[in-house]
Design an enzyme around this catalytic site. Sequence first.
Site, mmCIF file in Angstrom:
data_model
loop_
_atom_site.group_PDB
_atom_site.id
_atom_site.type_symbol
_atom_site.label_atom_id
_atom_site.label_comp_id
_atom_site.label_asym_id
_atom_site.label_seq_id
_atom_site.Cartn_x
_atom_site.Cartn_y
_atom_site.Cartn_z
ATOM 1 N N ARG A 164 0.844 -1.326 0.036
ATOM 2 C CA ARG A 164 0.043 0.010 -0.010
ATOM 3 C C ARG A 164 0.943 1.319 -0.032
ATOM 4 O O ARG A 164 0.673 2.177 0.689
ATOM 5 C CB ARG A 164 -0.830 -0.038 1.318
ATOM 6 C CG ARG A 164 -2.004 -1.096 1.216
ATOM 7 C CD ARG A 164 -3.087 -1.041 0.093
ATOM 8 N NE ARG A 164 -4.056 -1.816 0.387
ATOM 9 C CZ ARG A 164 -4.074 -3.061 -0.249
ATOM 10 N NH1 ARG A 164 -3.035 -3.818 -0.728
ATOM 11 N NH2 ARG A 164 -5.105 -3.837 0.162
ATOM 12 N N SER A 254 -10.366 -0.957 3.641
ATOM 13 C CA SER A 254 -9.718 -0.977 5.001
ATOM 14 C C SER A 254 -9.266 0.128 5.188
ATOM 15 O O SER A 254 -8.528 1.032 4.622
ATOM 16 C CB SER A 254 -8.392 -1.814 4.612
ATOM 17 O OG SER A 254 -8.763 -3.151 4.087
ATOM 18 N N GLU A 354 -4.899 3.925 6.505
ATOM 19 C CA GLU A 354 -4.425 3.654 5.218
ATOM 20 C C GLU A 354 -4.935 4.712 4.407
ATOM 21 O O GLU A 354 -3.962 5.386 3.360
ATOM 22 C CB GLU A 354 -5.168 2.299 4.578
ATOM 23 C CG GLU A 354 -4.416 1.615 3.607
ATOM 24 C CD GLU A 354 -5.406 0.807 2.677
ATOM 25 O OE1 GLU A 354 -5.930 1.512 1.766
ATOM 26 O OE2 GLU A 354 -5.266 -0.534 2.793
HETATM 27 N N1 EPU Z 1 -10.898 -11.102 10.468
HETATM 28 C C1 EPU Z 1 -11.415 -11.024 11.752
HETATM 29 N N2 EPU Z 1 -12.315 -10.342 12.138
HETATM 30 C C2 EPU Z 1 -12.595 -9.160 11.038
HETATM 31 C C3 EPU Z 1 -11.977 -9.130 9.930
HETATM 32 C C4 EPU Z 1 -10.872 -9.931 9.600
HETATM 33 O O1 EPU Z 1 -11.138 -12.078 12.426
HETATM 34 O O2 EPU Z 1 -13.615 -8.570 11.590
HETATM 35 C C5 EPU Z 1 -9.798 -12.034 10.164
HETATM 36 C C6 EPU Z 1 -10.259 -12.909 8.850
HETATM 37 O O3 EPU Z 1 -11.124 -14.024 9.438
HETATM 38 C C7 EPU Z 1 -9.215 -13.360 8.085
HETATM 39 C C8 EPU Z 1 -8.189 -12.050 8.298
HETATM 40 O O4 EPU Z 1 -8.686 -11.413 9.509
HETATM 41 O O5 EPU Z 1 -8.706 -14.521 8.597
HETATM 42 C C9 EPU Z 1 -7.924 -11.333 6.984
HETATM 43 O O6 EPU Z 1 -9.243 -10.871 6.775
HETATM 44 P P1 EPU Z 1 -9.897 -10.540 5.119
HETATM 45 O O7 EPU Z 1 -9.358 -11.872 4.395
HETATM 46 O O8 EPU Z 1 -10.919 -9.932 5.109
HETATM 47 O O9 EPU Z 1 -8.513 -9.553 4.515
HETATM 48 P P2 EPU Z 1 -8.014 -8.259 5.304
HETATM 49 O O10 EPU Z 1 -6.524 -8.718 5.404
HETATM 50 O O11 EPU Z 1 -8.641 -7.772 6.284
HETATM 51 C C10 EPU Z 1 -6.892 -7.344 3.004
HETATM 52 C C11 EPU Z 1 -6.816 -5.978 2.388
HETATM 53 C C12 EPU Z 1 -8.153 -5.693 1.613
HETATM 54 C C13 EPU Z 1 -8.303 -6.826 0.584
HETATM 55 C C14 EPU Z 1 -8.285 -8.137 1.372
HETATM 56 C C15 EPU Z 1 -8.378 -9.568 0.264
HETATM 57 C C16 EPU Z 1 -5.355 -4.644 3.730
HETATM 58 C C17 EPU Z 1 -5.499 -3.470 4.645
HETATM 59 N N3 EPU Z 1 -6.611 -4.983 3.230
HETATM 60 O O12 EPU Z 1 -7.883 -7.340 3.665
HETATM 61 O O13 EPU Z 1 -8.087 -4.673 0.887
HETATM 62 O O14 EPU Z 1 -9.508 -6.934 -0.134
HETATM 63 O O15 EPU Z 1 -6.951 -8.351 2.252
HETATM 64 O O16 EPU Z 1 -7.143 -9.590 -0.284
HETATM 65 O O17 EPU Z 1 -4.193 -5.157 3.320
HETATM 66 C C18 EPU Z 1 -8.544 -2.193 1.075
HETATM 67 O O18 EPU Z 1 -7.231 -1.989 1.171
HETATM 68 O O19 EPU Z 1 -9.202 -1.342 1.105
HETATM 69 C C19 EPU Z 1 -8.822 -3.434 1.126
HETATM 70 C C20 EPU Z 1 -10.319 -3.784 1.115
#
Ligand code: EPU
Length: 358
Positions: A164, A254, A354
Amino acid sequence: MLVEKNVPLQSCNTFGIAARAHTLVRVRSAQDLQALLADHRLARQPLFVLGGGSNIVLTGDVKPVVLKMEIKGLRLLEETDKAWIVEAGAGEVWHDAVAWTLAQGYPGLENLALIPGTVGAAPVQNIGAYGVELQDRFHSLVAVDFATGRPFTLDAAQCAFGYRDSVFKHAAPLAEHEGAGLPRGMGLAGRAVITHVRLALPKAWRPELGYLDLERRRQELGVQQPTAQQIFDWVCEIRRAKLPDPAVLGNAGSFFKNPTVTPEQCQDIIARDPKIVHYPMADGSIKLAAGWLIDACGWKGKTVGRAGVYEKQALVLVNRGTREDSVTGGEVMTLARAIQTSVYERFGIRLEPEPVVV
Ligand code: EPU
């Protein structure tokens, strides 16, 4: 070049925050940009580049001259043995550009479907999702230097992409501080604007299914070798199920970056919280899921004033107000700080926002 005064920005930011631009210039071509930079009254003022407004928090009216990037155009620039090189105008909607490439038969952007925002904003924060980042499909970009009005081209190395992150997020190091531990690269924040992005879409395409949600979908549907179009459809379904549609519920995706820690720090947290979601990175560090950390602190579904934490993904802050009575940037930042404090107190980790706070 269209110059407008006192322009409402509520529909120009996906949070739906009500604020105004003192001066807004619609940039529809490179010529518009030249005209703007040649206009001494306008060009002498600070400039603020606005794309789809999907990664900003407006904390008040915007005093710098807002450049609303509306340069359109999608074309095949070049075909090599290895890739199709596609050029897109900065003002194209990112998701529409992804859909267009697939319709032409050029795979490679399917994992990045449905990310809100414009093409010109994509390299600034090196957008990424489901195992692919913009830098993996990046060829080069064209930008215009505010000081000289001249266009220049940057390749991936010159963009200094990170998680990012890119050269466009960093201010220019002051000459006297050059090399003194300041951000890498040239530091182009506030110094240039991206007009076109060129993407290299691989002919030797392979599906990227490293992300658990996608692999699970492939297995559920019993598909051996998914097509790029199938992955595009799955990514759209997963995103729609997990993330709020900004047209319905204001948000900026995010709100915090996923933090990285050392293996020792991670072990320390695991000893206290065995369920913590963590991923080892290629460089030996460990990435933690910020959404999990926020969730573990009990924030999911909470509302403070008109700012809320989305009930299905704690990493997303949302606008609980209405169009007439929308959340303010101040309320969003108050909630963000409260979340940062509780995550720090429980895990000793500082979450970094972010979006760009304006
Ligand atoms: N999780 C929780 N509780 C929550 C949210 C997430 O326990 O409320 C756990 C989920 O169960 C999962 C892990 O955290 O095991 C990761 O969650 P998720 O798969 O939703 O991905 P993320 O790491 O939260 C990142 C990116 C997103 C992108 C997704 C998919 C960042 C900051 N965010 O989210 O990007 O769509 O992976 O690749 O890196 C964005 O940048 O705006 C964005 C949406």
